[in-house]
Design a protein around this motif. Structure first.
Motif, PDB file in Angstrom:
ATOM      1  N   MET A 189       0.845  -1.189   0.000  1.00  0.00           N
ATOM      2  CA  MET A 189       0.000   0.000   0.000  1.00  0.00           C
ATOM      3  C   MET A 189       0.882   1.242   0.000  1.00  0.00           C
ATOM      4  SD  MET A 189      -3.030   1.048   2.681  1.00  0.00           S
ATOM      5  CE  MET A 189      -4.021  -0.356   2.181  1.00  0.00           C
ATOM      6  N   LYS A 190       0.651   2.145  -0.936  1.00  0.00           N
ATOM      7  CA  LYS A 190       1.495   3.317  -1.107  1.00  0.00           C
ATOM      8  C   LYS A 190       1.349   4.284   0.065  1.00  0.00           C
ATOM      9  CE  LYS A 190       2.421   7.033  -4.417  1.00  0.00           C
ATOM     10  NZ  LYS A 190       1.990   7.652  -5.700  1.00  0.00           N
ATOM     11  N   LEU A 191       2.500   4.853   0.496  1.00  0.00           N
ATOM     12  CA  LEU A 191       2.513   5.869   1.545  1.00  0.00           C
ATOM     13  C   LEU A 191       2.869   7.207   0.909  1.00  0.00           C
ATOM     14  CD1 LEU A 191       2.485   6.701   4.571  1.00  0.00           C
ATOM     15  CD2 LEU A 191       4.936   6.156   4.617  1.00  0.00           C
ATOM     16  N   THR A 192       2.020   8.203   1.138  1.00  0.00           N
ATOM     17  CA  THR A 192       2.268   9.547   0.615  1.00  0.00           C
ATOM     18  C   THR A 192       2.564  10.496   1.770  1.00  0.00           C
ATOM     19  OG1 THR A 192       0.788   9.189  -1.274  1.00  0.00           O
ATOM     20  CG2 THR A 192       1.328  11.469  -0.703  1.00  0.00           C
ATOM     21  N   PRO A 193       3.767  11.056   1.838  1.00  0.00           N
ATOM     22  CA  PRO A 193       4.040  12.064   2.858  1.00  0.00           C
ATOM     23  C   PRO A 193       3.255  13.343   2.558  1.00  0.00           C
ATOM     24  CG  PRO A 193       6.086  11.144   1.966  1.00  0.00           C
ATOM     25  CD  PRO A 193       4.978  10.722   1.053  1.00  0.00           C
ATOM     26  N   VAL A 194       2.667  13.920   3.587  1.00  0.00           N
ATOM     27  CA  VAL A 194       1.965  15.200   3.482  1.00  0.00           C
ATOM     28  C   VAL A 194       2.688  16.178   4.408  1.00  0.00           C
ATOM     29  CG1 VAL A 194      -0.193  16.429   3.888  1.00  0.00           C
ATOM     30  CG2 VAL A 194      -0.235  14.123   2.911  1.00  0.00           C
ATOM     31  N   ILE A 195       3.300  17.189   3.822  1.00  0.00           N
ATOM     32  CA  ILE A 195       4.132  18.120   4.586  1.00  0.00           C
ATOM     33  C   ILE A 195       3.412  19.460   4.673  1.00  0.00           C
ATOM     34  CG2 ILE A 195       6.350  19.306   4.696  1.00  0.00           C
ATOM     35  CD1 ILE A 195       7.532  16.952   3.109  1.00  0.00           C
ATOM     36  N   MET A 196       3.084  19.861   5.888  1.00  0.00           N
ATOM     37  CA  MET A 196       2.383  21.128   6.107  1.00  0.00           C
ATOM     38  C   MET A 196       3.417  22.231   6.308  1.00  0.00           C
ATOM     39  SD  MET A 196      -0.879  19.977   8.420  1.00  0.00           S
ATOM     40  CE  MET A 196       0.123  19.279   9.725  1.00  0.00           C
ATOM     41  N   ALA A 197       3.471  23.144   5.339  1.00  0.00           N
ATOM     42  CA  ALA A 197       4.519  24.168   5.323  1.00  0.00           C
ATOM     43  C   ALA A 197       3.950  25.562   5.568  1.00  0.00           C
ATOM     44  CB  ALA A 197       5.277  24.122   3.997  1.00  0.00           C
ATOM     45  N   GLY A 198       2.940  25.643   6.425  1.00  0.00           N
ATOM     46  CA  GLY A 198       2.433  26.952   6.815  1.00  0.00           C
ATOM     47  C   GLY A 198       3.265  27.516   7.953  1.00  0.00           C
ATOM     48  N   GLY A 199       2.851  28.616   8.525  1.00  0.00           N
ATOM     49  CA  GLY A 199       3.574  29.210   9.650  1.00  0.00           C
ATOM     50  C   GLY A 199       3.578  30.719   9.561  1.00  0.00           C
ATOM     51  N   SER A 200       3.522  31.364  10.741  1.00  0.00           N
ATOM     52  CA  SER A 200       3.391  32.818  10.758  1.00  0.00           C
ATOM     53  C   SER A 200       4.686  33.547  11.077  1.00  0.00           C
ATOM     54  CB  SER A 200       2.329  33.232  11.785  1.00  0.00           C
ATOM     55  OG  SER A 200       2.686  32.753  13.073  1.00  0.00           O
ATOM     56  N   GLY A 201       5.708  32.830  11.552  1.00  0.00           N
ATOM     57  CA  GLY A 201       6.996  33.458  11.754  1.00  0.00           C
ATOM     58  C   GLY A 201       7.091  34.400  12.933  1.00  0.00           C
ATOM     59  N   THR A 202       6.475  34.055  14.082  1.00  0.00           N
ATOM     60  CA  THR A 202       6.493  34.957  15.229  1.00  0.00           C
ATOM     61  C   THR A 202       7.481  34.539  16.314  1.00  0.00           C
ATOM     62  OG1 THR A 202       4.656  33.784  16.288  1.00  0.00           O
ATOM     63  CG2 THR A 202       4.105  35.647  14.848  1.00  0.00           C
ATOM     64  N   ARG A 203       7.638  33.247  16.559  1.00  0.00           N
ATOM     65  CA  ARG A 203       8.364  32.812  17.754  1.00  0.00           C
ATOM     66  C   ARG A 203       9.883  32.881  17.598  1.00  0.00           C
ATOM     67  NH1 ARG A 203       5.552  27.278  19.571  1.00  0.00           N
ATOM     68  NH2 ARG A 203       5.795  26.801  17.349  1.00  0.00           N
ATOM     69  N   LEU A 204      10.372  32.864  16.358  1.00  0.00           N
ATOM     70  CA  LEU A 204      11.813  32.967  16.129  1.00  0.00           C
ATOM     71  C   LEU A 204      12.170  34.277  15.429  1.00  0.00           C
ATOM     72  CD1 LEU A 204      12.825  29.313  15.158  1.00  0.00           C
ATOM     73  CD2 LEU A 204      13.041  30.443  17.357  1.00  0.00           C
ATOM     74  N   TRP A 205      11.363  35.320  15.663  1.00  0.00           N
ATOM     75  CA  TRP A 205      11.717  36.638  15.169  1.00  0.00           C
ATOM     76  C   TRP A 205      12.990  37.089  15.903  1.00  0.00           C
ATOM     77  CZ3 TRP A 205      12.597  41.495  17.097  1.00  0.00           C
ATOM     78  CH2 TRP A 205      12.567  42.540  16.170  1.00  0.00           C
ATOM     79  N   PRO A 206      13.920  37.816  15.238  1.00  0.00           N
ATOM     80  CA  PRO A 206      13.794  38.442  13.917  1.00  0.00           C
ATOM     81  C   PRO A 206      14.303  37.605  12.748  1.00  0.00           C
ATOM     82  CG  PRO A 206      15.755  39.256  14.991  1.00  0.00           C
ATOM     83  CD  PRO A 206      15.099  38.328  15.981  1.00  0.00           C
TER      84      PRO A 206
END
Length: 471
Positions: free
Chosen positions: A1-18
């Motif tokens: 059975m085929k496995l498909t990786p699903v990579i969620m690449a969202g993000g708001s960029g607040t916690r590691l500012w600047p």
């Protein structure tokens, strides 16, 4: 059975500012490796019995995702664009509809693009255990074996053992206070909630339809209304925006009778703060982690990250210092969770430092705003070989281009000209123009803008190979 990786690449960029910004969040940064966290996540899938990945991102990050995949020579991925953030349950639903359409009986492995996993072998072992469970229609979540009473993560309480390395899920619990986190750690029955999952795409959709039908219907319509945009799959905007905003935990995992947890002890971190990066980084004899041009004296337990100039310290302890071209952060290592408050203040004051760096990436290359004043702005522009900026004009500014290196093919009104090193051209207000790199090496030029308004929104595009005309 085929496995498909699903990579969620969202993000708001607040916690590691600047270092991280909303238009360049942490998944695109090389923080724990020589490649970005997104690229690490993609490489991590290559050790699995898996096909090509589906990547989920928002419209503003699409060219960053595509460029970082290109840099890996990773071909065949499907990049799906969310019209707006609607949390994890709708995002995963878009990927599930796509996977079912491609192969109805496929498994999907859901991962975030901004996590660190240090032990690839342990990661793969847990994934292989999950595959066998997911084949039997279980919805698998991966629980991180805790090594500290962490108050910044949600937890999963395990129930009865169903295999040597898997348990039923007894409960999902919110982020605890310190005393409760210590109790969780001592009990041995709780895991950190990693946000990674595995299940059949068809089973996920069936459970979503059962427990969150409004999300199911909105995402089904959004996928049906999808359109192709260059190398991207763009979900139908109106339908997707009608979806409720909910996480997979709340929408499905807390309700389904088929949730199981597979423990994972693989050096996992979500790098949710600068102190978390200090935790995993290489340190000197005084427990300092450094990056870039840094000189320390009588400094202990600190993280100093320099990107564009020398940073030196004297007589400090447990301090975070992060320097970029346009901002510097100095924070107590014990209070870095409040960095987001700085970002909120920047937003409230209408400043741009929360949104992007001085150096901004574009599908054709990048530009660095090296100087500016009341009626002028100076940029250093880099155009990749074979790339072309849009055919455009400006209502409020004139531009002067001086080639530093490489070859520029310039459209300036009704003239097409070639410029090489030390040659220049002047483009008056209102004149249609374009810039292209016909060569084999990067084109570097200095752009001097002058006029009454110098904002990036003073662009009228007539032609654009990146699909931005009219946007």
């Amino acid at each position: 059975m085929k496995l498909t990786p699903v990579i969620m690449a969202g993000g708001s960029g607040t916690r590691l500012w600047p270092l991280s910004r909303s238009l360049f969040p942490k998944q695109f940064l090389a923080l724990a490796s020589s490649v970005s966290m997104l690229q690490q996540t993609v490489q991590r899938t290559e050790g699995l019995p898996a096909g090509k990945s589906v990547l989920l991102c928002n419209d503003e990050h699409r060219f960053l995702v595509a460029e970082q995949l290109r840099a890996l020579n990773y071909q065949g991925a499907r990049i799906m664009l969310e019209p707006a953030g609607r949390n994890t349950a709708p995002a995963i639903a878009l990927a599930a509809f796509d996977i079912v359409e491609q192969q109805s009986d496929a498994l999907m492995m859901v991962m975030a693009a901004d996590h660190v996993i240090e032990n690839q072998q342990a990661f793969e072992s847990s994934v292989l255990s999950a595959i066998e469970l997911a084949k039997t229609d279980k919805l698998v979540t991966f629980g991180i074996v805790p090594n500290a009473p962490e108050t910044g993560y949600g937890y999963i309480k395990r129930g009865a053992s169903i295999e040597s390395n898997a348990y039923t899920v007894s409960a999902f619990v919110e982020k605890p206070n310190l005393s409760t986190a210590n109790e969780y750690l001592d009990s041995g029955e709780y895991y950190w909630n990693s946000g990674m999952f595995m299940f059949k795409a068809s089973i996920y959709l069936a459970e979503l339809k059962k427990y969150a039908p409004a999300i199911y219907e909105a995402c089904e319509k959004a996928y049906t209304d999808k359109s192709e945009d260059l190398d991207f799959i763009r979900a139908g905007s109106e339908a997707f925006l009608s979806s409720p905003d909910d996480s997979i935990d709340y929408a499905i995992m807390e309700h389904t009778a088929d949730a199981v947890v597979v423990p994972m002890d693989a050096g996992w971190s979500d790098l949710g703060s600068w102190s978390a990066l200090w935790d995993i980084d290489t340190k000197d004899d005084n427990h300092n982690a450094t990056n870039g041009d840094v000189i320390l004296h009588n400094t202990k337990g600190s993280l100093v990250h320099a990107t564009s100039r020398l940073v030196s310290t004297v007589g400090i302890e447990d301090i975070i210092i992060v320097e970029t071209k346009d901002a510097v952060l100095v924070a107590s290592k014990n209070e870095v969770q409040d960095v987001k408050e700085i970002v909120n203040k920047l937003k409230a004051e209408g400043r741009t430092e929360f949104k992007h760096h001085r150096e901004v990436y574009r599908p054709w290359g990048k530009y660095d705003s090296i100087d500016n004043g009341e009626r002028y702005q100076v940029k250093r522009i880099t155009v990749k070989p074979g790339a072309k900026l849009s055919v455009q004009m400006h209502h409020h500014r004139a531009e002067h281009w001086i080639v530093v290196s490489g070859t520029a093919k310039v459209t300036n009104g009704d003239k097409d000209i070639l410029l090489t090193e030390n040659q220049s051209t002047y483009i008056p207000v209102g004149v249609i123009h374009a810039l292209e790199n016909p060569g084999k090496v990067d084109l570097e030029l200095i752009e001097v803008q002058s006029g009454s308004y110098l904002g990036e929104d003073d662009i009228v595009r007539f032609e654009d190979r990146y699909g931005r005309v009219g946007k």
